[in-house]
Design a protein around this motif. Sequence first.
Motif, PDB file in Angstrom:
ATOM      1  N   VAL A  67     -62.529 -11.302  50.792  1.00  0.00           N
ATOM      2  CA  VAL A  67     -62.533  -9.760  50.535  1.00  0.00           C
ATOM      3  C   VAL A  67     -60.677 -10.310  50.013  1.00  0.00           C
ATOM      4  O   VAL A  67     -60.877  -9.392  48.886  1.00  0.00           O
ATOM      5  N   TRP A  68     -60.064 -10.917  51.032  1.00  0.00           N
ATOM      6  CA  TRP A  68     -58.765 -11.179  50.314  1.00  0.00           C
ATOM      7  C   TRP A  68     -58.767 -11.956  49.252  1.00  0.00           C
ATOM      8  O   TRP A  68     -57.928 -11.936  48.016  1.00  0.00           O
ATOM      9  N   GLN A  69     -59.456 -12.653  48.484  1.00  0.00           N
ATOM     10  CA  GLN A  69     -60.027 -13.565  47.264  1.00  0.00           C
ATOM     11  C   GLN A  69     -60.345 -12.363  46.617  1.00  0.00           C
ATOM     12  O   GLN A  69     -59.397 -12.395  45.398  1.00  0.00           O
ATOM     13  N   ALA A  70     -60.844 -11.953  46.385  1.00  0.00           N
ATOM     14  CA  ALA A  70     -61.661 -10.817  45.191  1.00  0.00           C
ATOM     15  C   ALA A  70     -60.400  -9.747  44.604  1.00  0.00           C
ATOM     16  O   ALA A  70     -59.925  -9.599  44.239  1.00  0.00           O
ATOM     17  N   ILE A  71     -59.375  -9.312  46.135  1.00  0.00           N
ATOM     18  CA  ILE A  71     -58.156  -8.557  45.899  1.00  0.00           C
ATOM     19  C   ILE A  71     -57.458  -9.140  45.024  1.00  0.00           C
ATOM     20  O   ILE A  71     -56.643  -8.335  44.482  1.00  0.00           O
ATOM     21  N   GLU A  72     -57.273 -10.533  45.714  1.00  0.00           N
ATOM     22  CA  GLU A  72     -56.372 -11.268  45.032  1.00  0.00           C
ATOM     23  C   GLU A  72     -56.619 -11.698  43.402  1.00  0.00           C
ATOM     24  O   GLU A  72     -55.397 -11.557  42.257  1.00  0.00           O
ATOM     25  N   GLY A  73     -57.744 -11.092  42.651  1.00  0.00           N
ATOM     26  CA  GLY A  73     -58.251 -11.685  41.747  1.00  0.00           C
ATOM     27  C   GLY A  73     -58.328 -10.275  40.578  1.00  0.00           C
ATOM     28  O   GLY A  73     -57.303 -10.174  40.467  1.00  0.00           O
ATOM     29  N   VAL A  74     -58.236  -9.210  41.306  1.00  0.00           N
ATOM     30  CA  VAL A  74     -58.144  -7.870  40.813  1.00  0.00           C
ATOM     31  C   VAL A  74     -56.373  -8.272  40.269  1.00  0.00           C
ATOM     32  O   VAL A  74     -56.051  -7.097  39.751  1.00  0.00           O
ATOM     33  N   ALA A  75     -55.893  -8.233  41.851  1.00  0.00           N
ATOM     34  CA  ALA A  75     -54.078  -8.217  41.702  1.00  0.00           C
ATOM     35  C   ALA A  75     -53.511  -8.892  40.259  1.00  0.00           C
ATOM     36  O   ALA A  75     -52.913  -8.553  39.738  1.00  0.00           O
ATOM     37  N   ARG A  76     -54.418 -10.571  40.231  1.00  0.00           N
ATOM     38  CA  ARG A  76     -54.343 -10.658  38.852  1.00  0.00           C
ATOM     39  C   ARG A  76     -54.999 -10.870  38.316  1.00  0.00           C
ATOM     40  O   ARG A  76     -53.555 -10.654  36.247  1.00  0.00           O
ATOM     41  N   ALA A  83     -55.411  -7.403  36.613  1.00  0.00           N
ATOM     42  CA  ALA A  83     -54.544  -6.185  36.631  1.00  0.00           C
ATOM     43  C   ALA A  83     -53.289  -6.718  36.077  1.00  0.00           C
ATOM     44  O   ALA A  83     -52.731  -5.813  34.797  1.00  0.00           O
ATOM     45  N   ALA A  84     -52.387  -7.311  36.561  1.00  0.00           N
ATOM     46  CA  ALA A  84     -51.502  -8.070  36.558  1.00  0.00           C
ATOM     47  C   ALA A  84     -51.303  -8.868  34.956  1.00  0.00           C
ATOM     48  O   ALA A  84     -50.593  -7.549  33.638  1.00  0.00           O
ATOM     49  N   GLN A  85     -52.656  -9.571  34.457  1.00  0.00           N
ATOM     50  CA  GLN A  85     -52.621 -10.097  32.903  1.00  0.00           C
ATOM     51  C   GLN A  85     -52.344  -9.119  32.081  1.00  0.00           C
ATOM     52  O   GLN A  85     -52.658  -9.178  31.082  1.00  0.00           O
ATOM     53  N   HIS A  86     -53.440  -8.122  32.074  1.00  0.00           N
ATOM     54  CA  HIS A  86     -53.756  -6.831  32.169  1.00  0.00           C
ATOM     55  C   HIS A  86     -52.479  -5.789  30.736  1.00  0.00           C
ATOM     56  O   HIS A  86     -52.755  -4.120  30.782  1.00  0.00           O
ATOM     57  N   GLY A  87     -51.296  -5.517  31.759  1.00  0.00           N
ATOM     58  CA  GLY A  87     -50.538  -4.430  32.584  1.00  0.00           C
ATOM     59  C   GLY A  87     -51.308  -2.816  33.101  1.00  0.00           C
ATOM     60  O   GLY A  87     -50.815  -2.171  32.677  1.00  0.00           O
ATOM     61  N   ILE A  88     -52.364  -3.492  34.067  1.00  0.00           N
ATOM     62  CA  ILE A  88     -52.586  -1.891  34.571  1.00  0.00           C
ATOM     63  C   ILE A  88     -52.578  -1.862  35.939  1.00  0.00           C
ATOM     64  O   ILE A  88     -51.878  -3.214  36.586  1.00  0.00           O
ATOM     65  N   HIS A  89     -52.232  -0.470  36.213  1.00  0.00           N
ATOM     66  CA  HIS A  89     -51.913  -0.512  38.006  1.00  0.00           C
ATOM     67  C   HIS A  89     -53.842  -0.586  38.542  1.00  0.00           C
ATOM     68  O   HIS A  89     -54.258  -0.501  38.142  1.00  0.00           O
TER      69      HIS A  89
END
Length: 66
Positions: free
Chosen positions: A6-15, A17-23
């Motif tokens: 689950v944390w790996q998935a959340i970290e993937g979403v975070a990365r 989002a950061a790469q694409h400039g979205i929240h």
Amino acid sequence: MDHAAVWQAIEGVARAAAQHGIHWAILPRDPPYARRCLELGCKMLSIGLDVWAVQRGLASFLAEFG
């Protein structure tokens, strides 16, 4: 919710989002979970559930009068 996958998935979403400039947002189960998500760049915590508010209110009432 604390499983490594689950944390790996959340970290993937975070990365992503950061790469694409979205929240991104999440519904944390407790303050430590929320802090960890904020550290990963989460911009919105959905914490206003009515059920939680009622439970906390009842717990407070029981602590004071119980």
